[in-house]
Design a protein around this motif. Sequence first.
Motif, PDB file in Angstrom:
ATOM      1  N   ALA A  18       0.828  -1.213   0.000  1.00  0.00           N
ATOM      2  CA  ALA A  18       0.000   0.000   0.000  1.00  0.00           C
ATOM      3  C   ALA A  18       0.859   1.258   0.000  1.00  0.00           C
ATOM      4  CB  ALA A  18      -0.949  -0.002   1.196  1.00  0.00           C
ATOM      5  N   ARG A  19       2.011   1.213   0.718  1.00  0.00           N
ATOM      6  CA  ARG A  19       2.910   2.368   0.724  1.00  0.00           C
ATOM      7  C   ARG A  19       3.428   2.668  -0.680  1.00  0.00           C
ATOM      8  NH1 ARG A  19       5.165   0.203   5.715  1.00  0.00           N
ATOM      9  NH2 ARG A  19       6.881  -0.660   4.512  1.00  0.00           N
ATOM     10  N   CYS A  20       3.456   1.652  -1.536  1.00  0.00           N
ATOM     11  CA  CYS A  20       3.919   1.843  -2.916  1.00  0.00           C
ATOM     12  C   CYS A  20       2.757   2.097  -3.866  1.00  0.00           C
ATOM     13  CB  CYS A  20       4.694   0.615  -3.383  1.00  0.00           C
ATOM     14  SG  CYS A  20       6.229   0.350  -2.492  1.00  0.00           S
ATOM     15  N   GLY A  21       1.544   2.185  -3.337  1.00  0.00           N
ATOM     16  CA  GLY A  21       0.373   2.467  -4.161  1.00  0.00           C
ATOM     17  C   GLY A  21      -0.169   1.253  -4.889  1.00  0.00           C
ATOM     18  N   GLY A  22       0.105   0.065  -4.386  1.00  0.00           N
ATOM     19  CA  GLY A  22      -0.343  -1.152  -5.063  1.00  0.00           C
ATOM     20  C   GLY A  22      -1.282  -1.987  -4.221  1.00  0.00           C
ATOM     21  N   GLN A  23      -1.592  -3.164  -4.756  1.00  0.00           N
ATOM     22  CA  GLN A  23      -2.477  -4.117  -4.096  1.00  0.00           C
ATOM     23  C   GLN A  23      -1.881  -5.509  -4.283  1.00  0.00           C
ATOM     24  OE1 GLN A  23      -6.654  -3.746  -5.084  1.00  0.00           O
ATOM     25  NE2 GLN A  23      -6.791  -5.960  -5.281  1.00  0.00           N
TER      26      GLN A  23
END
Length: 123
Positions: A18-23
Amino acid sequence: GEGIGDLLESADAAEACARCGGQLELDSSDADGLGFTFCAGSVSSTLPSSATRRSSATASPCGEGVGDLRDSEAAETACLECKGPGAYLDFDMAANDGAGFTYCKVVVPSQASSSCGEGIGDL
């Protein structure tokens, strides 16, 4: 939050992704059937294709990876297969810019037990 095995239920892996903007997503066919969890849609993802994920997964065959993987059955199995009996997963919370990292280590017996005089070699 990427690594060998099914890490979809790992709060640490989900938080790192989530910190990297993913799932998190799981490809159960990767890593010789152990599966590989990857961070899809991540702005910093370095694993764009299944072939790339597979080579990354096998680059760390000992169950090591980002986050706390100590509860991952696949990581534990990979660690034992890699380093044999006495191998265990050890989590370093401070590694990887605070995301942590799980290492596969081996218990090294002491040369002699101070209480019983037992040990390795001719004592």
